[in-house]
Design a protein around this motif. Sequence first.
Motif, PDB file in Angstrom:
ATOM      1  N   CYS A 145      33.499 -81.802  31.054  1.00 42.09           N
ATOM      2  CA  CYS A 145      33.048 -80.429  30.822  1.00 42.09           C
ATOM      3  C   CYS A 145      31.382 -80.267  30.530  1.00 42.09           C
ATOM      4  CB  CYS A 145      33.649 -80.275  29.428  1.00 42.09           C
ATOM      5  SG  CYS A 145      33.257 -78.511  28.817  1.00 42.09           S
ATOM      6  N   TYR A 146      30.955 -81.454  30.079  1.00 38.85           N
ATOM      7  CA  TYR A 146      29.559 -81.510  29.894  1.00 38.85           C
ATOM      8  C   TYR A 146      28.713 -81.702  31.391  1.00 38.85           C
ATOM      9  CZ  TYR A 146      30.236 -82.478  25.033  1.00 38.85           C
ATOM     10  OH  TYR A 146      30.845 -82.323  23.586  1.00 38.85           O
ATOM     11  N   ASN A 147      29.336 -82.155  32.094  1.00 40.16           N
ATOM     12  CA  ASN A 147      28.866 -82.214  33.452  1.00 40.16           C
ATOM     13  C   ASN A 147      28.686 -80.808  34.100  1.00 40.16           C
ATOM     14  OD1 ASN A 147      27.405 -83.938  35.460  1.00 40.16           O
ATOM     15  ND2 ASN A 147      29.184 -83.684  36.558  1.00 40.16           N
ATOM     16  N   GLU A 148      29.988 -80.305  34.220  1.00 40.52           N
ATOM     17  CA  GLU A 148      30.158 -78.919  34.628  1.00 40.52           C
ATOM     18  C   GLU A 148      29.428 -78.016  34.329  1.00 40.52           C
ATOM     19  OE1 GLU A 148      32.242 -78.552  37.488  1.00 40.52           O
ATOM     20  OE2 GLU A 148      32.492 -80.670  37.538  1.00 40.52           O
ATOM     21  N   LEU A 149      29.119 -77.883  32.739  1.00 37.51           N
ATOM     22  CA  LEU A 149      28.206 -76.874  32.441  1.00 37.51           C
ATOM     23  C   LEU A 149      26.734 -77.320  32.871  1.00 37.51           C
ATOM     24  CD1 LEU A 149      29.403 -77.012  28.560  1.00 37.51           C
ATOM     25  CD2 LEU A 149      29.862 -75.372  30.307  1.00 37.51           C
ATOM     26  N   LEU A 150      26.385 -78.547  32.928  1.00 37.26           N
ATOM     27  CA  LEU A 150      25.158 -79.115  33.254  1.00 37.26           C
ATOM     28  C   LEU A 150      24.891 -78.636  34.930  1.00 37.26           C
ATOM     29  CD1 LEU A 150      22.660 -80.653  31.951  1.00 37.26           C
ATOM     30  CD2 LEU A 150      23.377 -82.630  33.330  1.00 37.26           C
ATOM     31  N   ASP A 198      33.850 -72.106  31.536  1.00 37.18           N
ATOM     32  CA  ASP A 198      34.123 -73.442  31.656  1.00 37.18           C
ATOM     33  C   ASP A 198      34.247 -74.366  30.442  1.00 37.18           C
ATOM     34  OD1 ASP A 198      34.113 -73.362  34.478  1.00 37.18           O
ATOM     35  OD2 ASP A 198      32.319 -74.340  34.950  1.00 37.18           O
ATOM     36  N   ALA A 199      33.428 -73.928  29.488  1.00 36.19           N
ATOM     37  CA  ALA A 199      33.505 -74.563  28.042  1.00 36.19           C
ATOM     38  C   ALA A 199      34.817 -74.361  27.676  1.00 36.19           C
ATOM     39  CB  ALA A 199      32.576 -74.049  27.354  1.00 36.19           C
ATOM     40  N   GLU A 200      35.368 -73.178  27.809  1.00 38.07           N
ATOM     41  CA  GLU A 200      36.894 -72.988  27.168  1.00 38.07           C
ATOM     42  C   GLU A 200      37.694 -73.802  28.163  1.00 38.07           C
ATOM     43  OE1 GLU A 200      37.588 -68.862  26.652  1.00 38.07           O
ATOM     44  OE2 GLU A 200      39.861 -69.111  26.584  1.00 38.07           O
ATOM     45  N   VAL A 201      37.788 -73.656  29.587  1.00 33.75           N
ATOM     46  CA  VAL A 201      38.617 -74.589  30.407  1.00 33.75           C
ATOM     47  C   VAL A 201      38.603 -76.017  29.903  1.00 33.75           C
ATOM     48  CG1 VAL A 201      39.007 -75.304  32.609  1.00 33.75           C
ATOM     49  CG2 VAL A 201      38.596 -72.858  32.380  1.00 33.75           C
ATOM     50  N   LEU A 242      16.484 -83.037  41.422  1.00 34.10           N
ATOM     51  CA  LEU A 242      16.996 -84.387  40.791  1.00 34.10           C
ATOM     52  C   LEU A 242      18.214 -84.351  39.671  1.00 34.10           C
ATOM     53  CD1 LEU A 242      16.713 -87.637  40.479  1.00 34.10           C
ATOM     54  CD2 LEU A 242      15.021 -87.075  38.918  1.00 34.10           C
ATOM     55  N   LEU A 243      18.035 -83.306  38.836  1.00 32.49           N
ATOM     56  CA  LEU A 243      19.196 -83.137  37.853  1.00 32.49           C
ATOM     57  C   LEU A 243      20.252 -82.627  38.410  1.00 32.49           C
ATOM     58  CD1 LEU A 243      19.715 -83.059  34.777  1.00 32.49           C
ATOM     59  CD2 LEU A 243      19.112 -80.615  34.554  1.00 32.49           C
ATOM     60  N   TYR A 244      20.256 -81.641  39.560  1.00 31.80           N
ATOM     61  CA  TYR A 244      21.397 -81.185  40.091  1.00 31.80           C
ATOM     62  C   TYR A 244      22.060 -82.516  40.775  1.00 31.80           C
ATOM     63  CZ  TYR A 244      24.212 -78.341  43.216  1.00 31.80           C
ATOM     64  OH  TYR A 244      25.533 -77.919  43.818  1.00 31.80           O
ATOM     65  N   GLU A 245      21.239 -83.112  41.600  1.00 34.24           N
ATOM     66  CA  GLU A 245      21.943 -84.276  42.385  1.00 34.24           C
ATOM     67  C   GLU A 245      22.673 -85.339  41.210  1.00 34.24           C
ATOM     68  OE1 GLU A 245      22.636 -84.877  45.207  1.00 34.24           O
ATOM     69  OE2 GLU A 245      21.207 -83.129  46.366  1.00 34.24           O
ATOM     70  N   LEU A 246      22.026 -85.611  40.157  1.00 34.40           N
ATOM     71  CA  LEU A 246      22.777 -86.343  39.148  1.00 34.40           C
ATOM     72  C   LEU A 246      23.955 -85.824  38.647  1.00 34.40           C
ATOM     73  CD1 LEU A 246      19.579 -87.748  36.995  1.00 34.40           C
ATOM     74  CD2 LEU A 246      20.939 -89.035  38.612  1.00 34.40           C
ATOM     75  N   SER A 247      23.960 -84.481  38.520  1.00 34.75           N
ATOM     76  CA  SER A 247      25.356 -83.789  38.282  1.00 34.75           C
ATOM     77  C   SER A 247      26.407 -83.881  39.370  1.00 34.75           C
ATOM     78  CB  SER A 247      24.995 -82.349  37.944  1.00 34.75           C
ATOM     79  OG  SER A 247      26.076 -81.829  37.786  1.00 34.75           O
ATOM     80  N   LEU A 248      25.954 -83.792  40.581  1.00 32.76           N
ATOM     81  CA  LEU A 248      26.907 -84.004  41.648  1.00 32.76           C
ATOM     82  C   LEU A 248      27.218 -85.365  41.827  1.00 32.76           C
ATOM     83  CD1 LEU A 248      27.993 -81.981  43.817  1.00 32.76           C
ATOM     84  CD2 LEU A 248      26.107 -82.959  45.321  1.00 32.76           C
ATOM     85  N   GLY A 249      26.317 -86.204  41.572  1.00 35.99           N
ATOM     86  CA  GLY A 249      26.612 -87.893  41.860  1.00 35.99           C
ATOM     87  C   GLY A 249      27.821 -88.194  40.784  1.00 35.99           C
ATOM     88  N   MET A 250      27.698 -87.766  39.286  1.00 40.51           N
ATOM     89  CA  MET A 250      28.611 -87.762  38.326  1.00 40.51           C
ATOM     90  C   MET A 250      30.026 -87.358  38.678  1.00 40.51           C
ATOM     91  SD  MET A 250      28.212 -87.123  34.441  1.00 40.51           S
ATOM     92  CE  MET A 250      29.855 -87.229  33.277  1.00 40.51           C
ATOM     93  N   ILE A 284      23.192 -80.037  25.472  1.00 45.78           N
ATOM     94  CA  ILE A 284      24.507 -80.430  26.141  1.00 45.78           C
ATOM     95  C   ILE A 284      24.596 -81.727  26.487  1.00 45.78           C
ATOM     96  CG2 ILE A 284      25.934 -80.310  28.435  1.00 45.78           C
ATOM     97  CD1 ILE A 284      25.086 -77.143  28.242  1.00 45.78           C
ATOM     98  N   THR A 285      23.561 -82.408  27.080  1.00 44.07           N
ATOM     99  CA  THR A 285      23.567 -83.824  27.092  1.00 44.07           C
ATOM    100  C   THR A 285      23.457 -84.412  25.565  1.00 44.07           C
ATOM    101  OG1 THR A 285      21.288 -83.990  27.415  1.00 44.07           O
ATOM    102  CG2 THR A 285      22.622 -83.917  29.547  1.00 44.07           C
TER     103      THR A 285
END
Lengths: 96, 234
Positions: free
Chosen positions: B57-62, B92-95, B29-37, B152-153
């Motif tokens: 950035c936060y979503n890519e980390l998540l 990714d945090a740096e990018v 579910l968490l993965y899908e919410l990240s993909l959905g974002m 992160i969230t």
Amino acid sequence: MADVTSDDRGERPALTLLHDEQTIRRRVSYAYWEHRSTDDIVASLRPDAASPLTVKPNGTVMQGNTRILVLRQRGLDVDSLPRVIYESYSTEDWSD
Amino acid sequence: MTDLVTTGTFDRVEQCLRSDRRLSLLAELLYELSLGMRAVYPDAGTEEYRAAAELICYNELLQSLAASLRASVSGRDPGYPDAALLAVLTGDAEVWGCDRQFDRALARAITKVDGTSLDAASTSALGIHERMLAELASLNRLLFITELAAAITAEAQEHERRPDASRRAFVALIEYTTLQRLAIDFLRTALEPQSAPASRSFIDLTIDVSPEQRGNALMRAALERALRTVEAHR
């Protein structure tokens, strides 16, 4: 509503990356995939893989951006790869 | 909108949450919410994309964390080795320019999991990163990943409080971060040693999350996809 289906239809918009190429090239994952064989990368994108190539109906890549960029730079026709279609719920009419 | 009761999804969710697939479902579910974002990111190269870079950035980390979590829970995908996961996260945090926030989140997660005091400002990044690898190698692995996702969230929540975050373009992004926090709370609950079986209210909450209703469709869609993935790999 959102849904994910395997794409077996004829209409296939060209793939569009979610991030610009410069951003993807700076990612650590880019260096990781750049050192993998083309066959490995293509296999990792198959619909039955853990992280398949997942694409919105308009061709925007939801999952597999780094791998697609690496393959595209190797001259592979990435637009012909099997893709999983991600139908997203429209939020265009949302306002504050 | 799909009716989860008449389609049987509600019952399937309940069965799954009451079984040993509970963690798998919540990780998916968490993965899908990240993909959905990702589906609501502004187009790459636009001013809106740049303005949303911190939330992206936060979503890519998540997403990396959620992928690692589901790999650990399901065992069907090895995921990144721990050192590579750390490299991906810090890279990714740096990018996307949120490396300071990532280190702060990391310090917060370490403090939460092992109970020791850790001042991010007075600890070198190298020290914090070594601590992360140690936590990943410990019995607290799942809890640590969950707490790091929570931290992160929390950074995303701080971002949302800024005036510019209320821009129309960010409404859907912010809705997703709200749903992600909820999913992480479910994971926390499920990871507690004396965690009770899923209650009806727990499930109700999962699929009826937004007072304004607009987040409900996003949550239900993510839940249905997560459910299909878990059931397919039973």
